[in-house]
Design a protein around this motif. Structure first.
Motif, short mmCIF file in Angstrom:
data_model
loop_
_atom_site.label_atom_id
_atom_site.label_comp_id
_atom_site.label_asym_id
_atom_site.label_seq_id
_atom_site.Cartn_x
_atom_site.Cartn_y
_atom_site.Cartn_z
N UNK A 110 -0.17 -19.89 -3.11
CA UNK A 110 -1.21 -18.86 -2.95
C UNK A 110 -1.65 -18.72 -1.49
N UNK A 111 -1.59 -17.49 -1.01
CA UNK A 111 -2.06 -17.19 0.34
C UNK A 111 -1.14 -17.63 1.45
N UNK A 112 0.00 -18.21 1.10
CA UNK A 112 0.94 -18.70 2.11
C UNK A 112 2.05 -17.68 2.34
N UNK A 113 2.60 -17.73 3.51
CA UNK A 113 3.72 -16.84 3.81
C UNK A 113 4.98 -17.31 3.10
N UNK A 114 5.89 -16.38 2.87
CA UNK A 114 7.15 -16.73 2.23
C UNK A 114 7.93 -17.73 3.07
N UNK A 115 7.84 -17.59 4.40
CA UNK A 115 8.54 -18.54 5.29
C UNK A 115 8.02 -19.95 5.10
N UNK A 116 6.69 -20.10 4.98
CA UNK A 116 6.12 -21.44 4.80
C UNK A 116 6.52 -22.03 3.45
N UNK A 117 6.52 -21.19 2.41
CA UNK A 117 6.92 -21.67 1.08
C UNK A 117 8.38 -22.14 1.12
N UNK A 118 9.23 -21.35 1.79
CA UNK A 118 10.64 -21.71 1.86
C UNK A 118 10.90 -22.93 2.72
N UNK A 119 10.00 -23.19 3.67
CA UNK A 119 10.19 -24.33 4.56
C UNK A 119 9.50 -25.60 4.05
N UNK A 120 8.24 -25.48 3.59
CA UNK A 120 7.46 -26.66 3.22
C UNK A 120 6.91 -26.63 1.79
N UNK A 121 6.55 -25.44 1.30
CA UNK A 121 5.87 -25.34 0.01
C UNK A 121 6.62 -25.99 -1.13
N UNK A 122 7.91 -25.73 -1.21
CA UNK A 122 8.70 -26.29 -2.31
C UNK A 122 8.72 -27.81 -2.29
N UNK A 123 8.60 -28.39 -1.10
CA UNK A 123 8.58 -29.86 -0.99
C UNK A 123 7.31 -30.43 -1.64
N UNK A 124 6.17 -29.77 -1.39
CA UNK A 124 4.93 -30.22 -2.01
C UNK A 124 4.98 -30.08 -3.53
N UNK A 125 5.69 -29.04 -4.00
CA UNK A 125 5.82 -28.85 -5.45
C UNK A 125 6.51 -30.05 -6.09
N UNK A 126 7.63 -30.47 -5.52
CA UNK A 126 8.34 -31.63 -6.07
C UNK A 126 7.55 -32.93 -5.89
N UNK A 127 6.94 -33.11 -4.72
CA UNK A 127 6.23 -34.37 -4.43
C UNK A 127 5.03 -34.56 -5.33
N UNK A 128 4.43 -33.48 -5.82
CA UNK A 128 3.23 -33.59 -6.65
C UNK A 128 3.48 -34.36 -7.94
N UNK A 129 4.73 -34.42 -8.38
CA UNK A 129 5.06 -35.13 -9.62
C UNK A 129 4.88 -36.64 -9.49
N UNK A 130 4.84 -37.15 -8.26
CA UNK A 130 4.71 -38.59 -8.06
C UNK A 130 3.40 -39.13 -8.64
N UNK A 131 2.35 -38.33 -8.65
CA UNK A 131 1.05 -38.80 -9.14
C UNK A 131 1.07 -39.11 -10.64
N UNK A 132 1.45 -38.14 -11.52
CA UNK A 132 1.52 -38.50 -12.95
C UNK A 132 2.58 -39.55 -13.26
#
Length: 469
Positions: free
Chosen positions: A179-201
């Motif tokens: 949300x609110x992020x550029x497509x370039x940022x999502x393609x560069x970093x956003x997807x990494x945060x998506x996968x990393x978030x699973x580490x908590x549960x």
């Protein structure tokens, strides 16, 4: 008496809650790709000039691990126990989350896609898939072996609720990251945060598992009857616990360990339940939901928001299944759900053939997914956890689950190619399979509502004797 009931209920539900965290991770791991798959396509597929076929394989690569996890689940659950096997799954979830987020670790440069990096990313996704395969087989088995017969359907259905809730959580997480992020940022970093978030549960699941018991049926089958009786007493009360243990012991002495000791019918029914659950095309809607909604004209963050709406509908209708499964039974819910799925898929197919992309598409997709979530989503897992006799449950569940993931992989990996040929044909095929699934349940699947696991075993024994005579 009421205090004992309350205490037993609290104990049962606390154990179930911990076990269903495995289901939550199952849903989280399989749906996290929905927000990241276009970024992965941009980084690793388009960056290397690869085809849509390779994109489909990469998007679905975790399913290869799911098949492996399903295959080895029988060995793990029978050799190491249900609890220890789930601990292994939690470790695999954690490794996959971190590795998928940063596949360049140690060996590759960030921003420089190579075939080696693509293979490494797929490796980490496969590792997570093995965890999903283990959890998908063992969590319902664990709950089914812990739960009293009168509420077993409801408790095992909580696993499907956890799966769908895990998907809903990751839809929110993906949307929040994008949300609110550029497509370039999502393609560069956003997807990494998506996968990393699973580490908590994943970490929470692994820690909580140390505080739950092994199942009494596994303990009894491995000659730990005093431990089994202690747990059964906490769950059911002293008198009932003794009777259940006696039934388990009789089952243990009467059973043979060969897979077809109770005939082939029960194995075939278990496998076909699993295959039909996937051949109706549910994971197409789950994995590719943002892309489907983008094709309807929605922007990137809006498509993820529509995916959240679909996730909320899924949760609501899974709750309906939880409430009704021990009242209405398994068969009526499955048949009703199949009819609803057929209506939804034929509706989407008709709009696709007419080249109409509108709110009607969204409505038919919601009808389809809601019908699945109130029927085949939870009820398939309930039946797989309860129809197999005690002595072969580990092997039989593993085979059924492996077949399910193989079917899942086939459907998910072929979807992009099928859509390139004809969207209307693709959705029409899923609608036809939905109709066939209803006929299969009506003709072959027995009602298991209210039966103990040992009563189910006697049913298959009697069925086999009838056929022999």
């Amino acid at each position: 008496m009421n205090m004992t009931k309350n205490r037993n209920s609290l104990y049962i539900f606390s154990i179930t809650f911990v076990a269903t965290l495995g289901g939550l991770l199952f849903g989280y791991d399989t749906a996290v790709i929905s927000g990241a798959e276009k970024s992965i396509e941009n980084y690793l597929i388009n960056g290397l000039g690869l085809s849509s076929f390779i994109h489909g394989i990469t998007t679905s690569s975790a399913l290869i691990g799911c098949i492996i996890g399903g295959i080895i689940a029988g060995f793990f659950s029978s050799t190491f126990g249900r609890k220890k096997s789930l601990i292994v799954a939690s470790i695999l979830f954690l490794l996959s989350a971190l590795g998928s987020a940063y596949p360049e670790f140690l060996f590759f440069e960030v921003g420089e896609p190579t075939i080696g990096l693509l293979l490494t990313f797929n490796f980490y996704r496969i590792i997570g898939g093995i965890g999903v395969g283990l959890a998908s087989a063992i969590v319902p088995m664990y709950i089914g072996e812990i739960a009293p017969a009168t509420i077993r359907g409801r408790l095992v259905s909580f696993n499907q609720f956890a799966i769908i809730f895990g998907m809903l959580v990751v839809y929110f997480v993906n949307w929040g990251i994008a949300r609110g992020q550029s497509l370039d940022w999502i393609n560069e970093m956003g997807w990494r945060f998506m996968f990393a978030s699973e580490a908590i549960p994943a970490l929470l699941f692994g820690v909580f598992l140390f505080f739950v018991p092994e199942t009494p049926r596994y303990l009894a089958l491995t000659n730990q009857e005093s431990k089994a009786l202690t747990i059964l007493t906490k769950i059911n009360g002293k008198n009932t616990a003794s009777n259940i243990l006696q039934d388990i012991k009789q089952s243990k002495s009467a059973s043979k360990s060969k897979l077809f000791a109770y005939g082939k019918t029960v194995i075939v029914i278990g496998i076909l339940l699993s295959v039909f659950q996937q051949f109706v095309g549910i994971n197409v809607a789950l994995y590719y939901a943002p892309r489907i909604f983008e094709s309807m004209g929605a922007a990137k963050d809006a498509s993820m928001l529509q995916t959240i709406v679909m996730g909320l509908v899924n949760v609501i209708f899974t709750i309906i299944a939880i409430i009704t499964v021990d009242k209405l039974g398994r068969r009526p819910l499955l048949i009703t759900g199949s009819i609803g799925m057929a209506v939804g898929m034929f509706g989407v197919a008709g709009l696709a053939f007419a080249n109409i992309i509108s709110i009607g598409t969204l409505i038919f997709i919601i009808i389809y997914t809601a019908s699945f979530m109130m029927s085949w989503g939870p009820i398939c897992w309930v039946l797989i956890s309860e129809i197999f006799p005690n002595k072969i449950r580990g092997q039989a569940v593993a085979i059924a689950v492996a077949a399910q993931w193989a079917a899942n992989y086939l459907v998910s990996s072929t979807y992009p190619m099928m859509m390139e040929y004809s969207g209307g044909m693709t959705y029409g095929i899923y609608g036809i399979v939905s109709v066939i699934s209803a006929l299969f349940v009506w003709k072959f699947v027995p009602e298991t509502k209210g039966k103990t696991l040992e009563e189910m075993e006697n049913m298959w024994n009697n069925s086999k004797e009838t056929k022999i005579s």
